[in-house]
Scaffold this active site. Structure first.
Site: not given
Length: 277
Positions: A124-125, A142
């Protein structure tokens, strides 16, 4: 749904999904209601795309890959975060690209013309710029940021919040815990700088004179005595007119969660041998 799109009868496309012209959705694919597929996207079979996901033109996704599913973040409570995959990217079998989180900037971005090989994971991100290649089984935690034309070798693991500058090569099976300067080469567990990505520089047409300047700046930064801040200032004074050196210095001075990957002493002779070759 564009009338020219081809959708296999076993595929499930939720109402609300936007399917562009020339798309081909193969057997047993599942497409969520907030997904947008650009022109000519091909999902081979058994592909799952969910959440707010934008897949660019010409992307091809191989069987059993997933894009846009929940981030592996216990703080995530269903907020409307996103994933964007740029045009021309290829996502191979069993690769996973998770949507962003509220603890980050809310979007996971894979740039155009990337190659995400078998079983790689983009957390994520993360932000991947143009022409990034992740070999088989690469793991990105992440919030990892990877600049243009980076190659990450098979089985490498990149710690969350690490930044990797452009045109870096990461050796296979490496564990990267700190930021990697642009044009660097890193290897090992835990990874250390082994020198510059000289092969990549030559392949991309960097003139010999500029490669020589980069080598001198690298030595000034990582192979001379004294406090590192002093070496940065000395390197700027000696080579700061070169735009590529300025890029490295700006990378070093930027905000960092993880610190900087440094050269290990055991790598110095190897770096000299590679440069002479």
């Amino acid at each position: 749904m564009h009338p020219s799109a081809e959708i296999h009868p076993t595929a499930i496309v939720a109402p609300g999904a936007a399917i562009g012209p020339g798309c081909r959705i193969g057997p047993f694919c599942i497409i969520g209601a907030e997904v947008t597929l650009g022109e000519g996207v091909v999902l081979d079979s058994h592909v799952s795309v969910d959440g707010i996901a934008e897949i660019g033109a010409g992307v091809r996704v191989s069987p059993f890959a997933t894009i846009g599913h929940l981030p592996q973040d216990l703080k995530y409570k269903g907020q409307p975060t996103r994933v964007v995959v740029g045009a021309g990217t290829m996502v191979r079998e069993h690769a996973t690209i998770h949507r962003g989180s509220v603890g980050g900037h809310g979007v996971t971005t894979v740039g155009p013309d990337c190659l995400i090989m078998v079983n790689a994971h983009v957390g994520h991100d993360c932000t991947l710029d143009h022409h990034v290649i992740l070999a088989n089984n690469v793991m990105l935690g992440g919030h990892v940021a990877i600049a243009d034309t980076v190659f990450v070798g098979g089985g490498a693991a990149i710690h969350q919040f690490v930044r990797i500058g452009r045109q870096v090569v990461v050796g296979g099976m490496s564990g990267v815990e700190a930021d990697v300067i642009p044009f660097g080469a890193v290897m090992g567990n835990r990874a250390r700088l082994t020198g510059l990505n000289l092969i990549g520089l030559k392949r991309r047409g960097f003139p010999r004179s500029q490669i020589g300047t980069l080598r001198a700046a690298y030595r000034s930064l990582f192979r001379t005595a004294g406090a590192f801040q002093g070496r940065v200032e000395a390197t700027e004074a000696a080579f700061g007119e070169d735009p590529v050196v300025r890029e490295i210095l700006a990378f070093i001075r930027a905000d960092s969660h993880r610190g900087l990957c440094r050269a290990g002493r055991e790598m110095l002779e190897d770096e000299d041998a590679e440069a002479e070759a």
